[in-house]
Design a protein around this motif. Structure first.
Motif, mmCIF file in Angstrom:
data_model
loop_
_atom_site.group_PDB
_atom_site.id
_atom_site.type_symbol
_atom_site.label_atom_id
_atom_site.label_comp_id
_atom_site.label_asym_id
_atom_site.label_seq_id
_atom_site.Cartn_x
_atom_site.Cartn_y
_atom_site.Cartn_z
ATOM 1 N N SER A 57 101.091 72.709 -4.051
ATOM 2 C CA SER A 57 102.329 72.554 -3.597
ATOM 3 C C SER A 57 103.144 71.759 -4.635
ATOM 4 O O SER A 57 104.556 71.402 -4.460
ATOM 5 N N TRP B 230 105.250 70.676 9.977
ATOM 6 C CA TRP B 230 105.881 71.887 9.473
ATOM 7 C C TRP B 230 106.028 71.747 7.958
ATOM 8 O O TRP B 230 105.678 73.026 7.400
ATOM 9 N N ILE C 12 104.124 74.872 5.114
ATOM 10 C CA ILE C 12 104.951 75.675 4.603
ATOM 11 C C ILE C 12 104.793 75.410 2.873
ATOM 12 O O ILE C 12 104.752 76.153 2.286
ATOM 13 N N ASN C 13 104.732 74.009 2.697
ATOM 14 C CA ASN C 13 104.506 73.687 1.401
ATOM 15 C C ASN C 13 103.215 74.324 0.607
ATOM 16 O O ASN C 13 103.414 74.663 -0.441
ATOM 17 N N HIS D 14 101.047 76.733 1.782
ATOM 18 C CA HIS D 14 101.010 78.067 1.886
ATOM 19 C C HIS D 14 102.072 78.805 1.099
ATOM 20 O O HIS D 14 101.663 79.669 0.086
ATOM 21 N N LEU D 15 103.278 78.661 1.411
ATOM 22 C CA LEU D 15 104.374 79.285 0.928
ATOM 23 C C LEU D 15 104.669 78.809 -0.574
ATOM 24 O O LEU D 15 104.750 79.683 -1.533
ATOM 25 N N ARG D 16 105.191 77.542 -0.620
ATOM 26 C CA ARG D 16 105.535 77.038 -1.885
ATOM 27 C C ARG D 16 104.497 76.992 -2.941
ATOM 28 O O ARG D 16 104.690 77.314 -4.048
ATOM 29 N N SER E 66 97.000 85.813 3.864
ATOM 30 C CA SER E 66 97.824 85.768 4.990
ATOM 31 C C SER E 66 96.647 85.569 6.147
ATOM 32 O O SER E 66 95.988 85.014 6.039
ATOM 33 N N ASN F 250 104.150 76.658 12.594
ATOM 34 C CA ASN F 250 104.558 76.455 11.032
ATOM 35 C C ASN F 250 103.440 77.522 10.463
ATOM 36 O O ASN F 250 103.826 78.314 9.453
ATOM 37 N N TYR F 251 102.139 77.615 10.670
ATOM 38 C CA TYR F 251 101.149 78.475 10.084
ATOM 39 C C TYR F 251 101.683 79.964 10.117
ATOM 40 O O TYR F 251 101.500 80.773 9.144
ATOM 41 N N ALA G 162 104.405 80.811 7.875
ATOM 42 C CA ALA G 162 104.137 80.756 6.646
ATOM 43 C C ALA G 162 103.298 82.030 6.123
ATOM 44 O O ALA G 162 103.411 82.643 4.920
ATOM 45 N N LYS G 163 102.364 82.406 7.164
ATOM 46 C CA LYS G 163 101.482 83.641 6.832
ATOM 47 C C LYS G 163 102.060 84.882 6.920
ATOM 48 O O LYS G 163 102.062 85.795 6.199
#
Ligand code: NAD
Length: 251
Positions: A63, A105, A109-110, A112-114, A139, A151-152, A155-156
């Motif tokens: 992240s 949150w 997000i940081n 998994h996604l970022r 995912s 949150n999860y 992100a997934k």
């Protein structure tokens, strides 16, 4: 005989990531085992080396942009340009929406996604230059919605859209991007879930298995074999897909 390629597997100290790293090494890939804790990732590196593979342990936080840039540069210098990327690192910060904190949150997000964004952006340079690449994003069936995981799940689900966009943008350069959405896979991550639900880990696993059509929970090896396929040379016409590996169909 295919070329020797270098793979980066994030979150590979344990669980699904460790199984993927070991499987890709068995497939003949050189593998960078990336995780937060240098001591924790040593076990995966030793296992790959014991089996005759080549592995490099890299401590990094997916992240963090500077950490990612340094990690990818190090892999390039010590193993060779990374052209296979498995974005597997993940955390849980489960809670019902009304109790979920801003930090819960942001953290999910940081990572998994970022994290997947930073890693893919850094690795694509090498893939585009090589005119060959494979990206697999982890995912989850939770992308379809799951109580206590706003949150999860976000992100997934986000990772699925991210994957399809990478497939479109990078396809002209010989790079495929696919997502795997595991169902219940028996790992330490789900010990946290059992604790939150106030049941033992075995009770959680047994109740999940009873609901799964093949009547068992998944193993890290189940996800590693799907990853092996997506990262193979033979899978060059399979891109932008989401494969649910969950012992049965998903809605
Ligand atoms: P795990 O908790 O056993 O392993 C996750 C690893 O990611 C850990 O080693 C952890 O240190 C690492 N990690 C966390 N944050 C990181 C960061 N910022 N930078 C680098 N590494 C970091 O989890 P697992 O069950 O093996 O899950 C692996 C992936 O599969 C996750 O993305 C998870 O969301 C996904 N998944 C798991 C299941 C399941 O049932 N276990 C189901 C669906 C999806």
């Amino acid at each position: 005989m295919s070329a020797i390629r270098t793979a980066i597997v994030t979150g590979a100290a344990r669980g699904i990531g460790a199984a993927i790293a070991t499987r890709l090494a068995a497939d003949g890939r050189q593998v960078a085992v990336l995780d937060l804790d240098p001591d924790a990732l040593a076990g995966t590196v030793e296992e790959i080396t014991r089996l005759g593979g080549r592995a490099l342990g890299v401590a990094a936080d997916v992240s963090d942009a500077a950490s990612v840039a340094a990690a990818v540069a190090r892999v390039g210098a010590e193993l060779g340009p990374p052209t296979i990327l498995v974005n597997n690192a993940g955390i849980l910060r489960d809670n019902l929406l009304f109790k979920m904190q801003d930090a819960d949150w942001d953290a999910v997000i940081n990572v998994h996604l970022r994290g997947a964004f930073l890693m893919a952006r850094a690795v694509q340079t090498h893939q585009v230059e090589a005119r060959w690449g494979r990206i697999v994003n982890m995912s989850s069936t939770s992308a379809l919605g799951n109580r206590g995981q706003a949150n999860y799940a976000a992100a997934k689900a986000g990772l699925q859209g991210f994957t399809k966009t990478l497939a479109i943008e990078l396809g002209p350069f010989g790079v495929t991007a696919n997502a795997i959405a595991p169902g219940f896979i028996a790992t330490d991550m789900l010990r946290e879930t059992a604790a939150r639900m106030g049941v033992t880990y075995d009770e959680l696993r047994e109740s999940a298995a009873a609901e799964i059509p093949v009547r068992r929970t998944g193993t890290p090896a189940d996800i590693a074999s799907a990853t092996s396929y997506f990262t193979s040379d033979e899978a060059s016409f399979v891109s932008g897909q989401v494969l649910y590996v969950a012992g049965g169909p998903q809605d």
